[in-house]
Design a protein around this motif. Structure first.
Motif, PDB file in Angstrom:
ATOM      1  N   PRO A 198       0.806  -1.228   0.000  1.00  0.00           N
ATOM      2  CA  PRO A 198       0.000   0.000   0.000  1.00  0.00           C
ATOM      3  C   PRO A 198       0.836   1.274   0.000  1.00  0.00           C
ATOM      4  O   PRO A 198       0.337   2.337  -0.382  1.00  0.00           O
ATOM      5  CB  PRO A 198      -0.828  -0.121   1.279  1.00  0.00           C
ATOM      6  CG  PRO A 198      -0.088  -1.064   2.138  1.00  0.00           C
ATOM      7  CD  PRO A 198       0.589  -2.027   1.217  1.00  0.00           C
ATOM      8  N   ASP A 199       2.073   1.200   0.406  1.00  0.00           N
ATOM      9  CA  ASP A 199       2.907   2.399   0.455  1.00  0.00           C
ATOM     10  C   ASP A 199       3.413   2.821  -0.921  1.00  0.00           C
ATOM     11  O   ASP A 199       3.656   4.013  -1.156  1.00  0.00           O
ATOM     12  CB  ASP A 199       4.102   2.173   1.390  1.00  0.00           C
ATOM     13  CG  ASP A 199       3.655   1.985   2.835  1.00  0.00           C
ATOM     14  OD1 ASP A 199       2.626   2.580   3.211  1.00  0.00           O
ATOM     15  OD2 ASP A 199       4.324   1.228   3.570  1.00  0.00           O
ATOM     16  N   THR A 200       3.559   1.875  -1.836  1.00  0.00           N
ATOM     17  CA  THR A 200       4.124   2.190  -3.145  1.00  0.00           C
ATOM     18  C   THR A 200       3.154   1.980  -4.295  1.00  0.00           C
ATOM     19  O   THR A 200       3.403   2.471  -5.397  1.00  0.00           O
ATOM     20  CB  THR A 200       5.376   1.329  -3.389  1.00  0.00           C
ATOM     21  OG1 THR A 200       5.019  -0.067  -3.310  1.00  0.00           O
ATOM     22  CG2 THR A 200       6.441   1.622  -2.341  1.00  0.00           C
ATOM     23  N   GLN A 201       2.059   1.231  -4.079  1.00  0.00           N
ATOM     24  CA  GLN A 201       1.117   0.910  -5.156  1.00  0.00           C
ATOM     25  C   GLN A 201      -0.213   1.619  -4.888  1.00  0.00           C
ATOM     26  O   GLN A 201      -0.795   1.487  -3.806  1.00  0.00           O
ATOM     27  CB  GLN A 201       0.912  -0.607  -5.258  1.00  0.00           C
ATOM     28  CG  GLN A 201       2.189  -1.358  -5.653  1.00  0.00           C
ATOM     29  CD  GLN A 201       2.001  -2.859  -5.584  1.00  0.00           C
ATOM     30  OE1 GLN A 201       1.210  -3.374  -4.808  1.00  0.00           O
ATOM     31  NE2 GLN A 201       2.749  -3.574  -6.417  1.00  0.00           N
ATOM     32  N   THR A 202      -0.682   2.334  -5.896  1.00  0.00           N
ATOM     33  CA  THR A 202      -1.897   3.147  -5.732  1.00  0.00           C
ATOM     34  C   THR A 202      -3.152   2.403  -6.166  1.00  0.00           C
ATOM     35  O   THR A 202      -4.207   2.528  -5.530  1.00  0.00           O
ATOM     36  CB  THR A 202      -1.772   4.448  -6.537  1.00  0.00           C
ATOM     37  OG1 THR A 202      -0.607   5.154  -6.121  1.00  0.00           O
ATOM     38  CG2 THR A 202      -2.991   5.343  -6.326  1.00  0.00           C
ATOM     39  N   LEU A 203      -3.073   1.641  -7.262  1.00  0.00           N
ATOM     40  CA  LEU A 203      -4.272   0.976  -7.799  1.00  0.00           C
ATOM     41  C   LEU A 203      -4.924   0.033  -6.788  1.00  0.00           C
ATOM     42  O   LEU A 203      -6.165   0.064  -6.639  1.00  0.00           O
ATOM     43  CB  LEU A 203      -3.923   0.237  -9.089  1.00  0.00           C
ATOM     44  CG  LEU A 203      -5.101  -0.451  -9.791  1.00  0.00           C
ATOM     45  CD1 LEU A 203      -6.157   0.573 -10.194  1.00  0.00           C
ATOM     46  CD2 LEU A 203      -4.624  -1.233 -11.017  1.00  0.00           C
ATOM     47  N   PRO A 204      -4.189  -0.824  -6.083  1.00  0.00           N
ATOM     48  CA  PRO A 204      -4.844  -1.669  -5.074  1.00  0.00           C
ATOM     49  C   PRO A 204      -5.554  -0.865  -3.985  1.00  0.00           C
ATOM     50  O   PRO A 204      -6.623  -1.256  -3.509  1.00  0.00           O
ATOM     51  CB  PRO A 204      -3.680  -2.495  -4.499  1.00  0.00           C
ATOM     52  CG  PRO A 204      -2.656  -2.509  -5.560  1.00  0.00           C
ATOM     53  CD  PRO A 204      -2.763  -1.172  -6.225  1.00  0.00           C
TER      54      PRO A 204
END
Length: 260
Positions: A70-76
């Motif tokens: 969640p810290d680096t990926q926005t779509l999820p």
């Protein structure tokens, strides 16, 4: 002789003997006057959540998000947030009833809260960045497996719902109101003539989702009314019931006048 045979066949068909056009027309007429009334459980209104979950599962699968950060990926985070918002709104509709007056009150309350927040941000411009900073730390995220499992579980629940309602439904047919219930299709009959039907829209949001409402049936032989909740497209069902009950009255009137 051949002409006589043909005319005889035509007469038999007109009289409605088995295999003739008369029997086919009678079957079609009986089928057209048969109205199914199926009360569904509340879970039937969860289809927006199913649509969002299935969409999220497809997007996450083709995006390769089998494990997420969640810290680096926005779509999820976006798909999980959308899923949570739709599911909460969906369950809010199911848990609480919203008649017309309550729905208007809810709209006014939400509008008042929105205006209050807007005026507060005008008076204190530094408040909005502070609130945004608080919410920026909330980054819920789910992977592909979660959405796939949730979609499959909901699909199985819908299959169970559609199977279960086949063992408990009502039917108006041939001057009778029939209640089919039980695994072996037990049958209880009520007379349809002089049947009074009332319609209620007890939840505005359920009506917007699937046109659902409540039908209250008043058979002449029963002291207590029969209440059927969550009838889908209740306005159409009410019009069909009015049409069939009207034809029953006309038929009874015609029969009585013919006997006289």
């Amino acid at each position: 002789m051949a002409n006589d045979a043909i005319s005889g066949d035509e007469k038999r068909d007109a009289l409605g003997e088995p295999g003739g056009f008369g029997s086919d027309n009678a079957k079609k007429h009986s089928k057209s006057n048969s109205i199914m009334l199926v009360p569904y459980p509340k879970f039937i209104f969860m289809y927006p959540t199913l649509i969002v979950t299935t969409l999220a599962a497809i997007v996450m699968y083709f995006g390769g998000y089998h494990s997420v950060d969640p810290d680096t990926q926005t779509l999820p985070v976006v798909m999980t947030g959308l899923f949570l918002v739709v599911m909460m709104a969906n369950m809010f509709v199911i848990v609480f009833d919203f008649p017309r007056a309550t729905s208007l009150t809810l709209v006014f309350v939400l509008a008042t809260i929105g205006m209050g927040v807007w005026m507060l941000t005008l008076l204190k411009p530094d408040l909005l960045p502070t609130i945004g900073h608080l919410f920026s730390g909330l980054r819920p995220a789910a992977n592909t497996t979660f959405f796939v499992c949730t979609s499959l579980a909901m699909i199985l629940m819908y299959v169970a719902v559609f199977v279960s309602v086949r063992f408990d439904y009502w039917e108006l047919r041939n001057n009778e109101l029939l209640h089919h219930h039980g695994f072996l299709s037990d049958l209880k009959r009520y007379p349809a003539p002089n049947l009074r039907v009332d319609k209620e829209i007890n939840d505005v949001f359920e009506f917007l989702l699937l046109g659902a409402g409540r039908l209250i049936l008043h058979p002449t032989t029963e002291k207590r009314a029969i209440v059927l909740d969550n009838i889908l497209f209740v306005g159409k069902k009410e019009r069909e019931l009015t049409r069939v009950l009207g034809s029953i009255k006309v038929q009874i009137g015609s029969d009585s006048s013919g006997s006289n």
